[in-house]
Design a protein around this motif. Structure first.
Motif, PDB file in Angstrom:
ATOM      1  N   THR A   1      -0.678  -1.076  -4.927  1.00  0.00           N
ATOM      2  CA  THR A   1      -1.832  -0.689  -4.110  1.00  0.00           C
ATOM      3  C   THR A   1      -1.442  -0.204  -2.718  1.00  0.00           C
ATOM      4  O   THR A   1      -1.976   0.792  -2.223  1.00  0.00           O
ATOM      5  N   SER A   2      -0.530  -0.879  -2.067  1.00  0.00           N
ATOM      6  CA  SER A   2      -0.211  -0.565  -0.677  1.00  0.00           C
ATOM      7  C   SER A   2       0.911   0.468  -0.530  1.00  0.00           C
ATOM      8  O   SER A   2       1.386   0.717   0.584  1.00  0.00           O
ATOM      9  N   TYR A   3       1.319   1.061  -1.643  1.00  0.00           N
ATOM     10  CA  TYR A   3       2.374   2.080  -1.609  1.00  0.00           C
ATOM     11  C   TYR A   3       1.818   3.416  -2.095  1.00  0.00           C
ATOM     12  O   TYR A   3       0.778   3.490  -2.732  1.00  0.00           O
ATOM     13  N   ALA A   4       2.561   4.490  -1.781  1.00  0.00           N
ATOM     14  CA  ALA A   4       2.216   5.837  -2.256  1.00  0.00           C
ATOM     15  C   ALA A   4       0.784   6.222  -1.922  1.00  0.00           C
ATOM     16  O   ALA A   4       0.013   6.642  -2.777  1.00  0.00           O
ATOM     17  N   ARG A   5       0.436   6.085  -0.664  1.00  0.00           N
ATOM     18  CA  ARG A   5      -0.883   6.529  -0.221  1.00  0.00           C
ATOM     19  C   ARG A   5      -0.842   8.031  -0.009  1.00  0.00           C
ATOM     20  O   ARG A   5       0.117   8.567   0.544  1.00  0.00           O
ATOM     21  N   GLU A   6      -1.875   8.714  -0.437  1.00  0.00           N
ATOM     22  CA  GLU A   6      -1.844  10.176  -0.457  1.00  0.00           C
ATOM     23  C   GLU A   6      -1.621  10.773   0.924  1.00  0.00           C
ATOM     24  O   GLU A   6      -0.930  11.787   1.057  1.00  0.00           O
ATOM     25  N   TYR A   7      -2.165  10.168   1.959  1.00  0.00           N
ATOM     26  CA  TYR A   7      -2.000  10.754   3.286  1.00  0.00           C
ATOM     27  C   TYR A   7      -0.573  10.605   3.808  1.00  0.00           C
ATOM     28  O   TYR A   7      -0.191  11.251   4.787  1.00  0.00           O
ATOM     29  N   ASP A   8       0.233   9.767   3.176  1.00  0.00           N
ATOM     30  CA  ASP A   8       1.647   9.643   3.559  1.00  0.00           C
ATOM     31  C   ASP A   8       2.531  10.663   2.846  1.00  0.00           C
ATOM     32  O   ASP A   8       3.704  10.826   3.218  1.00  0.00           O
ATOM     33  N   PHE A   9       1.977  11.319   1.826  1.00  0.00           N
ATOM     34  CA  PHE A   9       2.772  12.263   1.035  1.00  0.00           C
ATOM     35  C   PHE A   9       2.033  13.592   0.884  1.00  0.00           C
ATOM     36  O   PHE A   9       1.661  13.998  -0.227  1.00  0.00           O
ATOM     37  N   PRO A  10       1.785  14.295   1.995  1.00  0.00           N
ATOM     38  CA  PRO A  10       1.076  15.582   1.900  1.00  0.00           C
ATOM     39  C   PRO A  10       1.853  16.588   1.064  1.00  0.00           C
ATOM     40  O   PRO A  10       3.072  16.706   1.179  1.00  0.00           O
ATOM     41  N   GLY A  11       1.123  17.287   0.197  1.00  0.00           N
ATOM     42  CA  GLY A  11       1.743  18.299  -0.650  1.00  0.00           C
ATOM     43  C   GLY A  11       2.293  17.779  -1.956  1.00  0.00           C
ATOM     44  O   GLY A  11       2.585  18.562  -2.867  1.00  0.00           O
ATOM     45  N   ALA A  12       2.482  16.475  -2.073  1.00  0.00           N
ATOM     46  CA  ALA A  12       2.999  15.876  -3.309  1.00  0.00           C
ATOM     47  C   ALA A  12       1.839  15.417  -4.182  1.00  0.00           C
ATOM     48  O   ALA A  12       0.726  15.185  -3.704  1.00  0.00           O
ATOM     49  N   LYS A  13       2.125  15.256  -5.467  1.00  0.00           N
ATOM     50  CA  LYS A  13       1.152  14.682  -6.380  1.00  0.00           C
ATOM     51  C   LYS A  13       1.434  13.185  -6.494  1.00  0.00           C
ATOM     52  O   LYS A  13       2.513  12.782  -6.928  1.00  0.00           O
ATOM     53  N   VAL A  14       0.477  12.386  -6.090  1.00  0.00           N
ATOM     54  CA  VAL A  14       0.635  10.935  -6.120  1.00  0.00           C
ATOM     55  C   VAL A  14       0.017  10.394  -7.407  1.00  0.00           C
ATOM     56  O   VAL A  14      -1.147  10.683  -7.719  1.00  0.00           O
ATOM     57  N   ILE A  15       0.787   9.608  -8.142  1.00  0.00           N
ATOM     58  CA  ILE A  15       0.349   9.069  -9.434  1.00  0.00           C
ATOM     59  C   ILE A  15       0.363   7.545  -9.359  1.00  0.00           C
ATOM     60  O   ILE A  15       1.426   6.936  -9.177  1.00  0.00           O
ATOM     61  N   LYS A  16      -0.795   6.947  -9.496  1.00  0.00           N
ATOM     62  CA  LYS A  16      -0.936   5.489  -9.395  1.00  0.00           C
ATOM     63  C   LYS A  16      -1.035   4.878 -10.792  1.00  0.00           C
ATOM     64  O   LYS A  16      -2.041   4.289 -11.172  1.00  0.00           O
TER      65      LYS A  16
END
Length: 343
Positions: A216-231
């Motif tokens: 939950t507390s990792y891979a937040r979308e605003y920390d990885f602009p331009g990347a695709k975040v998969i939870k």
């Protein structure tokens, strides 16, 4: 903007009816910043995508592109930096660069940029054939070859394997054959602070980035602009995810999660070229034991501890170390000092 071929075709697709000119390097003598097959797309209003030099030719090419738009015909141009007393373009490389400028228009089917875009998206790679100009062909045409079967059906006199790099096809009509591929795609397993510069630098290289972390507390979308975040857990990732991964970096700082990632990678990432696992050798051995794997279980280049010995210990330095090694694997580089392989 990374100046990748996908950037060029996407720029054209955003306004296909506008005036566009393709500039492509057709021959190089001596040293040059870009090699044969390098492309640049120039819009009628002056903006451009792509690079054919280190930035020294682009302004003049934009000027020449206006002439191509006005005449509707392709032209060949040559920039000679072998004469060091001529500072016209200040190439600095000492070589001679030959280019062709071609308008994209209905008469040459817009150089089949639509098909090129679709083929890269669907197949991941292709060969692009561009006729070279002569007095009989003032408006060159192009073809997109997605596989060998298409060439065989066309009864062509060449094979895809003949052109692992861009080159000239000689015959009744000379053509430039350019092998192209979609962006490299890397998967970062772990969305912590040290993964952020990995994502940023990889995107600057023009690569597509997926960040996978179910926590939950990792891979937040605003920390990885331009990347695709998969939870999602790694075992819930579908086959479409695994089909096009070129590189994987495992950096979750959790033995069990890293072991789960390596297990799925070994089983499902069949096209993988590069795999990195963060941490020292004794940690690598523990993760592999948890995953019930040996180091030779991976067909990809396996780097653990990850990266090159560049020095530095902060996240940006570690990211540079890993991605430098990954880049070398992707491009079959020797991963030694440049002075060791060229004068």
């Amino acid at each position: 903007m990374s100046h990748h071929i996908e950037d060029l075709v996407s720029a054209w697709a955003s306004a296909p009816q506008d005036d566009w000119v393709l500039a492509v390097v057709t021959r190089v003598e001596g040293s040059a910043y870009r090699k044969v097959g390098a492309m640049m797309l120039i819009h009628g209003m002056g903006k451009s995508v792509g690079l054919v030099s280190g930035g020294c030719l682009e302004a003049d090419l934009r000027r020449r592109a206006q002439q191509v738009i006005q005449t509707g015909q392709a032209v060949n141009v040559c920039y000679d930096a072998s004469d060091e007393t001529d500072a016209s373009y200040q190439l600095g490389c000492g070589g001679i660069v030959h280019l062709m400028l071609v308008p994209l228009c209905a008469d040459n089917h817009y150089l089949h940029f639509k098909r090129l875009k679709e083929t890269l998206a669907n197949q991941g790679q292709c060969h692009y054939e561009l006729q070279l100009t002569d007095p009989m062909t003032p408006l060159p045409r192009a073809m997109v070859w997605g596989d060998q079967q298409a060439l065989d059906d066309a009864k062509a006199n060449w094979c895809l394997r003949d052109f692992p790099r861009a080159g000239i096809l000689t015959g009744e009509q000379k053509s430039l054959i350019i092998p192209l591929r979609a962006r490299y795609r890397i998967a970062i397993f772990g969305g912590g602070l040290d993964a952020q510069p990995v994502s940023m630098i990889a995107q600057q290289l023009g690569w597509q980035v997926d960040v996978i972390d179910r926590r939950t507390s990792y891979a937040r979308e605003y920390d990885f602009p331009g990347a695709k975040v998969i939870k999602l857990p790694v075992d819930a990732l579908d086959e479409a995810f695994w089909a096009r991964i070129d590189g994987a970096i495992v950096m979750q700082h959790n033995l069990q999660l890293d072991a789960e990632a390596l297990g799925q990678i070994a089983e499902r990432a069949t096209q993988l070229q590069y795999l990195a696992l963060l941490g020292p050798g004794h940690r690598r051995d523990r993760v592999l034991a948890l995953a019930n794997l040996k180091q030779d279980a991976f067909k990809a280049f396996f780097s653990a501890p990850a990266g090159l010995a560049l020095g530095g210990e902060l996240p940006a330095s570690i990211a540079l170390s890993i991605l430098s090694e990954c880049h070398g694997v992707f491009h079959q580089g020797k991963r030694v000092a440049l002075k060791e392989v060229m004068a």
